[in-house]
Design an enzyme around this catalytic site. Structure first.
Site, PDB file in Angstrom:
ATOM      1  CG  ASP A  30      31.569  29.981 -39.928  1.00 47.69           C
ATOM      2  OD1 ASP A  30      32.276  30.117 -38.727  1.00 47.69           O
ATOM      3  OD2 ASP A  30      31.716  30.645 -40.834  1.00 47.69           O
ATOM      4  CB  ILE A  31      28.516  33.275 -43.245  1.00 50.91           C
ATOM      5  CG1 ILE A  31      27.872  33.708 -44.432  1.00 50.91           C
ATOM      6  CG2 ILE A  31      29.901  34.115 -42.885  1.00 50.91           C
ATOM      7  CD1 ILE A  31      27.407  35.165 -44.447  1.00 50.91           C
ATOM      8  CG  ASN A  85      39.662  30.282 -33.220  1.00 49.16           C
ATOM      9  OD1 ASN A  85      40.144  29.377 -33.036  1.00 49.16           O
ATOM     10  ND2 ASN A  85      38.942  30.660 -34.477  1.00 49.16           N
ATOM     11  N   GLY A  91      43.252  33.458 -33.416  1.00 49.12           N
ATOM     12  CA  GLY A  91      42.574  33.537 -34.396  1.00 49.12           C
ATOM     13  C   GLY A  91      41.048  34.133 -34.498  1.00 49.12           C
ATOM     14  CD  GLN A  92      37.606  36.260 -29.751  1.00 46.72           C
ATOM     15  OE1 GLN A  92      38.683  36.114 -29.051  1.00 46.72           O
ATOM     16  NE2 GLN A  92      36.329  36.435 -29.312  1.00 46.72           N
ATOM     17  CG  HIS A  98      32.405  32.603 -32.197  1.00 47.43           C
ATOM     18  ND1 HIS A  98      32.907  34.049 -31.799  1.00 47.43           N
ATOM     19  CD2 HIS A  98      33.368  32.050 -33.131  1.00 47.43           C
ATOM     20  CE1 HIS A  98      34.229  34.043 -32.300  1.00 47.43           C
ATOM     21  NE2 HIS A  98      34.308  32.887 -33.469  1.00 47.43           N
ATOM     22  CG  LEU A  99      32.224  25.611 -28.781  1.00 47.10           C
ATOM     23  CD1 LEU A  99      33.348  25.828 -27.905  1.00 47.10           C
ATOM     24  CD2 LEU A  99      31.436  24.814 -28.054  1.00 47.10           C
ATOM     25  CG  HIS A 100      34.741  27.938 -34.887  1.00 48.36           C
ATOM     26  ND1 HIS A 100      34.515  28.295 -36.036  1.00 48.36           N
ATOM     27  CD2 HIS A 100      35.392  28.964 -34.112  1.00 48.36           C
ATOM     28  CE1 HIS A 100      34.985  29.600 -36.079  1.00 48.36           C
ATOM     29  NE2 HIS A 100      35.605  30.157 -34.845  1.00 48.36           N
TER      30      HIS A 100
HETATM   31  P1  AMP Z   1      36.515  33.538 -35.484  1.00 51.83           P
HETATM   32  O1  AMP Z   1      37.502  33.505 -36.408  1.00 51.83           O
HETATM   33  O2  AMP Z   1      36.978  32.347 -34.378  1.00 51.83           O
HETATM   34  O3  AMP Z   1      36.334  34.784 -34.773  1.00 51.83           O
HETATM   35  O4  AMP Z   1      35.380  33.049 -36.133  1.00 51.83           O
HETATM   36  C1  AMP Z   1      34.441  34.049 -36.603  1.00 51.83           C
HETATM   37  C2  AMP Z   1      33.626  33.033 -37.523  1.00 51.83           C
HETATM   38  O5  AMP Z   1      32.278  33.839 -37.633  1.00 51.83           O
HETATM   39  C3  AMP Z   1      33.962  32.671 -38.988  1.00 51.83           C
HETATM   40  O6  AMP Z   1      34.092  31.313 -39.114  1.00 51.83           O
HETATM   41  C4  AMP Z   1      33.338  33.363 -39.942  1.00 51.83           C
HETATM   42  O7  AMP Z   1      33.161  32.568 -40.999  1.00 51.83           O
HETATM   43  C5  AMP Z   1      31.839  33.489 -39.058  1.00 51.83           C
HETATM   44  N1  AMP Z   1      30.935  34.694 -39.316  1.00 51.83           N
HETATM   45  C6  AMP Z   1      31.168  35.891 -39.683  1.00 51.83           C
HETATM   46  N2  AMP Z   1      30.117  36.540 -40.158  1.00 51.83           N
HETATM   47  C7  AMP Z   1      29.136  35.548 -39.987  1.00 51.83           C
HETATM   48  C8  AMP Z   1      27.662  35.640 -40.350  1.00 51.83           C
HETATM   49  N3  AMP Z   1      27.060  36.796 -40.558  1.00 51.83           N
HETATM   50  N4  AMP Z   1      26.963  34.621 -40.224  1.00 51.83           N
HETATM   51  C9  AMP Z   1      27.573  33.405 -39.870  1.00 51.83           C
HETATM   52  N5  AMP Z   1      28.986  33.316 -39.475  1.00 51.83           N
HETATM   53  C10 AMP Z   1      29.665  34.375 -39.704  1.00 51.83           C
END
Ligand code: AMP
Ligand code: ZN
Length: 112
Positions: A30-31, A85, A91-92, A98-100
């Site tokens: 995750d970035i 999320n 919080g999406q 995507h699974l965190h």
């Molecule tokens: P969510 O808020 O559950 O939709 O999570 C989206 C996640 O994607 C967040 O934790 C961001 O930090 C992550 N994210 C957004 N852009 C990128 C990217 N280019 N590379 C890796 N992670 C990303």
């Protein structure tokens, strides 16, 4: 989906720190990491939200991929959290499921 951030990562149009990839799923860091370990596991197929999934095998594979990576990276015994999320109140922010997977520190509960 041409306007989807994670589809662009799958296509290689946007770089990502990949951890694991096969025909069905991709895992990458995750970035905006919220813990010492924080990676995402996504399906290669575009699915917008958890409400749109009826593929139990795919959901299982996302989860098993997360636990395998946590083991491989060496933090599974200490513990970790997997969470998906869904929609605004969940919080999406990226509408490709995507699974965190977060680990490497004590995670509080309940989440904010
Ligand atoms: P969510 O808020 O559950 O939709 O999570 C989206 C996640 O994607 C967040 O934790 C961001 O930090 C992550 N994210 C957004 N852009 C990128 C990217 N280019 N590379 C890796 N992670 C990303
Ligand atoms: Zn997508």
């Amino acid at each position: 989906m041409s306007n989807c951030l994670f589809c662009k990562i799958i296509a290689g149009d946007i770089p990502a720190e990949k951890i694991y990839e096969d025909a069905d799923v991709l895992a990458f860091h995750d970035i905006g990491a919220q813990a010492p370990h924080h990676f995402l596991v996504i399906p290669k197929k575009h699915i917008a939200t958890l409400n749109d999934v009826d593929d139990a095998a795919l959901l299982g594979k996302l989860t098993l991929t997360a636990s395998k990576i946590a083991k491989d990276l060496g933090f599974s015994q200490d513990g970790y959290r997997v969470v998906m999320n869904c929609n605004e109140q969940g919080g999406q922010t990226v509408y490709h499921i995507h699974l965190h997977c977060l680990g490497g520190r004590n995670l509080s509960w309940p989440p904010g």
